[in-house]
Motif scaffolding. Structure first.
Motif, PDB file in Angstrom:
ATOM      1  N   GLU A   1     121.461   7.370 -14.743  1.00  0.00           N
ATOM      2  CA  GLU A   1     122.178   6.417 -16.096  1.00  0.00           C
ATOM      3  C   GLU A   1     122.291   5.335 -15.706  1.00  0.00           C
ATOM      4  O   GLU A   1     121.892   4.310 -16.683  1.00  0.00           O
ATOM      5  CB  GLU A   1     123.589   7.037 -16.120  1.00  0.00           C
ATOM      6  CG  GLU A   1     123.593   8.353 -17.099  1.00  0.00           C
ATOM      7  CD  GLU A   1     125.240   8.733 -16.956  1.00  0.00           C
ATOM      8  OE1 GLU A   1     125.838   7.889 -17.465  1.00  0.00           O
ATOM      9  OE2 GLU A   1     125.502  10.029 -17.104  1.00  0.00           O
ATOM     10  N   ILE A   2     122.412   4.834 -14.462  1.00  0.00           N
ATOM     11  CA  ILE A   2     122.405   3.237 -14.196  1.00  0.00           C
ATOM     12  C   ILE A   2     120.983   2.627 -14.352  1.00  0.00           C
ATOM     13  O   ILE A   2     121.043   1.545 -15.143  1.00  0.00           O
ATOM     14  CB  ILE A   2     123.153   3.208 -13.044  1.00  0.00           C
ATOM     15  CG1 ILE A   2     124.593   3.529 -12.943  1.00  0.00           C
ATOM     16  CG2 ILE A   2     123.162   1.624 -12.653  1.00  0.00           C
ATOM     17  CD1 ILE A   2     125.318   3.799 -11.631  1.00  0.00           C
ATOM     18  N   LEU A   3     120.187   3.437 -13.923  1.00  0.00           N
ATOM     19  CA  LEU A   3     118.875   2.968 -14.211  1.00  0.00           C
ATOM     20  C   LEU A   3     118.288   2.722 -15.726  1.00  0.00           C
ATOM     21  O   LEU A   3     117.899   1.661 -15.874  1.00  0.00           O
ATOM     22  CB  LEU A   3     117.701   3.782 -13.345  1.00  0.00           C
ATOM     23  CG  LEU A   3     117.942   3.777 -11.805  1.00  0.00           C
ATOM     24  CD1 LEU A   3     117.198   4.772 -10.979  1.00  0.00           C
ATOM     25  CD2 LEU A   3     117.231   2.408 -11.236  1.00  0.00           C
ATOM     26  N   GLU A   4     118.674   3.778 -16.256  1.00  0.00           N
ATOM     27  CA  GLU A   4     118.562   3.473 -17.876  1.00  0.00           C
ATOM     28  C   GLU A   4     119.393   2.337 -18.445  1.00  0.00           C
ATOM     29  O   GLU A   4     118.506   1.658 -19.247  1.00  0.00           O
ATOM     30  CB  GLU A   4     119.206   4.899 -18.252  1.00  0.00           C
ATOM     31  CG  GLU A   4     118.916   5.775 -19.584  1.00  0.00           C
ATOM     32  CD  GLU A   4     117.646   6.211 -19.431  1.00  0.00           C
ATOM     33  OE1 GLU A   4     116.642   5.588 -20.186  1.00  0.00           O
ATOM     34  OE2 GLU A   4     117.089   7.362 -18.909  1.00  0.00           O
ATOM     35  N   ILE A   5     120.264   2.085 -17.974  1.00  0.00           N
ATOM     36  CA  ILE A   5     121.044   0.925 -18.292  1.00  0.00           C
ATOM     37  C   ILE A   5     120.376  -0.392 -17.984  1.00  0.00           C
ATOM     38  O   ILE A   5     120.390  -1.277 -18.906  1.00  0.00           O
ATOM     39  CB  ILE A   5     122.463   1.008 -17.923  1.00  0.00           C
ATOM     40  CG1 ILE A   5     123.256   2.127 -18.812  1.00  0.00           C
ATOM     41  CG2 ILE A   5     123.131  -0.547 -18.375  1.00  0.00           C
ATOM     42  CD1 ILE A   5     124.684   2.301 -18.045  1.00  0.00           C
TER      43      ILE A   5
ATOM     44  N   ASP B   1     109.184   6.848 -13.811  1.00  0.00           N
ATOM     45  CA  ASP B   1     109.772   7.989 -13.801  1.00  0.00           C
ATOM     46  C   ASP B   1     111.249   7.472 -13.441  1.00  0.00           C
ATOM     47  O   ASP B   1     111.364   7.392 -12.212  1.00  0.00           O
ATOM     48  CB  ASP B   1     109.254   9.126 -13.098  1.00  0.00           C
ATOM     49  CG  ASP B   1     109.984  10.611 -13.415  1.00  0.00           C
ATOM     50  OD1 ASP B   1     111.336  10.411 -13.601  1.00  0.00           O
ATOM     51  OD2 ASP B   1     109.406  11.365 -12.627  1.00  0.00           O
ATOM     52  N   LEU B   2     112.175   7.352 -14.011  1.00  0.00           N
ATOM     53  CA  LEU B   2     113.510   6.903 -13.569  1.00  0.00           C
ATOM     54  C   LEU B   2     114.163   7.964 -12.666  1.00  0.00           C
ATOM     55  O   LEU B   2     115.039   7.647 -11.774  1.00  0.00           O
ATOM     56  CB  LEU B   2     114.490   6.478 -14.674  1.00  0.00           C
ATOM     57  CG  LEU B   2     113.888   5.387 -15.526  1.00  0.00           C
ATOM     58  CD1 LEU B   2     114.835   4.865 -16.766  1.00  0.00           C
ATOM     59  CD2 LEU B   2     113.671   3.833 -14.757  1.00  0.00           C
ATOM     60  N   GLU B   3     113.873   9.288 -13.219  1.00  0.00           N
ATOM     61  CA  GLU B   3     114.335  10.439 -12.431  1.00  0.00           C
ATOM     62  C   GLU B   3     114.128  10.344 -10.900  1.00  0.00           C
ATOM     63  O   GLU B   3     114.716  10.744 -10.051  1.00  0.00           O
ATOM     64  CB  GLU B   3     114.196  11.841 -13.103  1.00  0.00           C
ATOM     65  CG  GLU B   3     114.679  12.086 -14.400  1.00  0.00           C
ATOM     66  CD  GLU B   3     116.213  12.262 -14.112  1.00  0.00           C
ATOM     67  OE1 GLU B   3     116.691  12.785 -13.166  1.00  0.00           O
ATOM     68  OE2 GLU B   3     116.891  11.910 -15.312  1.00  0.00           O
ATOM     69  N   TRP B   4     112.518   9.979 -10.805  1.00  0.00           N
ATOM     70  CA  TRP B   4     112.142   9.912  -9.534  1.00  0.00           C
ATOM     71  C   TRP B   4     112.794   8.961  -8.623  1.00  0.00           C
ATOM     72  O   TRP B   4     113.305   8.848  -7.459  1.00  0.00           O
ATOM     73  CB  TRP B   4     110.672   9.833  -9.518  1.00  0.00           C
ATOM     74  CG  TRP B   4     110.120   9.732  -8.155  1.00  0.00           C
ATOM     75  CD1 TRP B   4     109.780  10.720  -7.132  1.00  0.00           C
ATOM     76  CD2 TRP B   4     109.877   8.347  -7.401  1.00  0.00           C
ATOM     77  NE1 TRP B   4     109.286  10.176  -6.011  1.00  0.00           N
ATOM     78  CE2 TRP B   4     109.302   8.689  -6.253  1.00  0.00           C
ATOM     79  CE3 TRP B   4     109.855   7.033  -7.735  1.00  0.00           C
ATOM     80  CZ2 TRP B   4     108.875   7.837  -5.284  1.00  0.00           C
ATOM     81  CZ3 TRP B   4     109.441   6.157  -6.654  1.00  0.00           C
ATOM     82  CH2 TRP B   4     108.853   6.419  -5.732  1.00  0.00           C
ATOM     83  N   ILE B   5     113.040   7.495  -9.336  1.00  0.00           N
ATOM     84  CA  ILE B   5     113.512   6.640  -8.693  1.00  0.00           C
ATOM     85  C   ILE B   5     115.140   6.985  -8.417  1.00  0.00           C
ATOM     86  O   ILE B   5     115.494   6.523  -7.162  1.00  0.00           O
ATOM     87  CB  ILE B   5     113.413   5.287  -9.578  1.00  0.00           C
ATOM     88  CG1 ILE B   5     112.045   4.722  -9.882  1.00  0.00           C
ATOM     89  CG2 ILE B   5     114.184   4.175  -8.909  1.00  0.00           C
ATOM     90  CD1 ILE B   5     111.962   3.729 -11.067  1.00  0.00           C
ATOM     91  N   ALA B   6     115.997   7.667  -9.227  1.00  0.00           N
ATOM     92  CA  ALA B   6     117.209   7.886  -8.880  1.00  0.00           C
ATOM     93  C   ALA B   6     117.123   8.990  -7.421  1.00  0.00           C
ATOM     94  O   ALA B   6     117.973   8.744  -6.807  1.00  0.00           O
ATOM     95  CB  ALA B   6     117.819   8.731 -10.040  1.00  0.00           C
TER      96      ALA B   6
ATOM     97  N   GLY C   1     127.557   3.428 -16.175  1.00  0.00           N
ATOM     98  CA  GLY C   1     126.655   4.303 -15.743  1.00  0.00           C
ATOM     99  C   GLY C   1     127.174   5.296 -15.056  1.00  0.00           C
ATOM    100  O   GLY C   1     127.877   4.784 -14.100  1.00  0.00           O
ATOM    101  N   GLY C   2     127.135   6.593 -15.152  1.00  0.00           N
ATOM    102  CA  GLY C   2     127.547   7.421 -14.280  1.00  0.00           C
ATOM    103  C   GLY C   2     129.100   7.767 -13.807  1.00  0.00           C
ATOM    104  O   GLY C   2     129.692   8.331 -13.105  1.00  0.00           O
TER     105      GLY C   2
END
Ligand code: ATP
Length: 267
Positions: free
Chosen positions: A192-196, A208-213, A20-21
């Motif tokens: 992206e890494i959290l998504e993976i 909310d992965l964006e928030w975690i990011a 990711g990323g």
């Protein structure tokens, strides 16, 4: 009787989708590695040397090993992975012989990616090391790199977080002459890494992965992977306490719990 301590103990499979990323970095590396491995005849026809060595540098845990493994997988190359400190410390006095055998093994396959993690331990700057043994190992590595046939087949990828400690001779043309930095992820990279790492997790709608990011500034890929594992564990504990029969969903609260634990463990 030195044995080769191969290789990829868990024989994990990985592909570019697992990284990711780092899409720009991966694209550049693919360009340098795939053509020589797949179409070595092009280089032969052109009479130019294919790249043999590639140095990835950046802090540990950002995906260097992951990239090397993905490249090997996607090019169908044999993946040989060694670790600098291990070769030096565990095999003290036998390191040169071991390196020779590893390079020999690499040449036996139709295509090989030889990954050398923490190469700074194997090839420290000879001006700063005192020991004769250490100096000889550096010399051996240089000779082996020069012996790698220039027509593809073997690509050596090395990783270090201390590029300036590596002997400069190793960074000259024909050796590790391509360098790519693998940096800690940006916010978009973290998402992206959290998504993976949550790909196979049943996530509740409030995650909310964006928030975690956004709140994980400074986390590296390996930290984010650990965070997701920890959130899964928090969910497992919860589910176990509530009702073992009901379906599990990982909720935002589990990630928050994991974040608290993570911060405590790194304080
Ligand atoms: P080292 O120098 O210690 O070998 P590294 O940079 O090679 O570190 P990896 O071993 O590739 O890091 O990363 C460790 C683990 O962290 C990976 O197996 C993966 O689960 C996760 N990880 C690290 N970076 C990324 C990334 N960019 N995308 C997805 N996962 C990552």
């Amino acid at each position: 009787n030195t044995s080769i301590s191969v290789v990829d103990p868990q024989n994990r499979r990985s592909s570019y989708q697992d990284v990711g990323g780092l899409s720009a970095e991966v694209a550049r590396i693919r360009e340098m590695v795939e053509l020589p491995l797949h179409r070595p005849e092009i280089f032969a026809q052109l009479g130019v040397d294919a790249p043999r060595g590639l140095m990835l540098y950046g802090p540990p845990g950002c995906g260097k090993t992951l990239i090397a493994r993905a490249i090997a997988q996607q090019t169908d190359a044999f993946f040989l992975s060694i670790n600098g400190p291990e070769i030096i410390q565990k095999h003290y006095g036998e390191s040169e012989e071991l390196l020779r055998k590893i390079f020999e093994e690499a040449q036996k396959h139709p295509a090989t990616i030889l990954f050398i993690d923490e190469i700074d331990a194997l090839a420290p700057n000879r001006e700063t090391v005192l020991g004769e043994v250490e100096k000889r190992v550096v010399g051996q590595l240089l000779a082996l790199m020069d012996g790698v046939t220039s027509r593809g087949k073997v690509v050596v990828m090395a990783a270090t977080n201390l590029p300036n400690s590596v002997d400069p001779a190793l960074r000259r043309p024909g050796r590790f002459d391509r360098e790519i930095s693998i940096n800690p992820p940006t916010k978009a990279g973290r998402a992206e890494i959290l998504e993976i790492h949550t790909r196979f997790m049943p996530l509740a709608a409030d995650v909310d992965l964006e928030w975690i990011a956004a709140v994980t500034h400074g986390f590296l890929g390996a930290d984010l992977a650990a965070l997701c594992r920890e959130a899964g564990m928090a969910c497992a504990r919860d589910g176990h306490a509530e009702d073992a029969g009901s379906p599990f969903f990982v909720r935002l609260a589990h990630f928050q719990q994991a974040l608290v634990n993570f911060r405590l463990s790194t304080m």
